[in-house]
Scaffold this motif. Sequence first.
Motif, PDB file in Angstrom:
ATOM      1  N   THR A   1       0.830  -1.199   0.000  1.00 25.67           N
ATOM      2  CA  THR A   1       0.000   0.000   0.000  1.00 25.67           C
ATOM      3  C   THR A   1       0.863   1.246   0.000  1.00 25.67           C
ATOM      4  N   ARG A   2       1.822   1.280   0.882  1.00 21.38           N
ATOM      5  CA  ARG A   2       2.714   2.433   0.975  1.00 21.38           C
ATOM      6  C   ARG A   2       3.538   2.589  -0.314  1.00 21.38           C
TER       7      ARG A   2
ATOM      8  N   GLU B   1       1.331   4.067  -3.004  1.00 21.95           N
ATOM      9  CA  GLU B   1       1.055   5.463  -2.653  1.00 21.95           C
ATOM     10  C   GLU B   1       2.267   6.342  -2.979  1.00 21.95           C
TER      11      GLU B   1
ATOM     12  N   ASN C   1       2.587   9.367  -5.765  1.00 18.60           N
ATOM     13  CA  ASN C   1       3.098  10.699  -5.448  1.00 18.60           C
ATOM     14  C   ASN C   1       4.243  11.073  -6.379  1.00 18.60           C
TER      15      ASN C   1
ATOM     16  N   ASP D   1      -0.369  14.292  -3.252  1.00 19.86           N
ATOM     17  CA  ASP D   1      -0.553  13.376  -2.121  1.00 19.86           C
ATOM     18  C   ASP D   1      -1.792  12.547  -2.404  1.00 19.86           C
ATOM     19  N   SER D   2      -1.582  11.277  -2.611  1.00 19.26           N
ATOM     20  CA  SER D   2      -2.669  10.369  -2.899  1.00 19.26           C
ATOM     21  C   SER D   2      -3.088   9.679  -1.625  1.00 19.26           C
TER      22      SER D   2
ATOM     23  N   PRO E   1      -4.109   6.565   0.573  1.00 18.56           N
ATOM     24  CA  PRO E   1      -3.692   5.166   0.466  1.00 18.56           C
ATOM     25  C   PRO E   1      -4.838   4.311  -0.060  1.00 18.56           C
TER      26      PRO E   1
END
Length: 140
Positions: free
Chosen positions: A120-121, A124, A128, A134-135, A137
């Motif tokens: 996930t990170r 994300e 970006n 900034d998306s 998550p």
Amino acid sequence: MFDLVADIERYPEFVPLCEALTIRSRREKGGRSILIADMTVGYKAIRETFTSQVLLNPAELEIHAQYLDGPFRYLDNRWSFAETDPGSCDVHFAIDYEFRSRVLAALMGAMFERAFARFTRAFEERANAVYGTDSAPPSV
């Protein structure tokens, strides 16, 4: 976001544990792309390669990967994308898998669970980097 996730050949650049990804074949059918891909994942001295069929459906904003061959008994993952506002969307990701070998499951199972939490990170951060915003998550 669909395009970012669909660009599977770039996964080795940012996806945790993904060391290599090779597209064996690609064909178009009814506005969808069907890929056969080999992904090599590694952790310390352990390396495993598995083959999946990946269905990219841009009209429905869905991606479905089905396991074909390798160290799993099965592996199935699905992505779906829903626009929420101009320039943003909700991302839903689901994965289900089981290792074929109990020994491999014992060696890699806990590591895979931690890696999925990091996916996930990673996506994300990739969003970006690619889109410069900034998306939120993805929902898992």
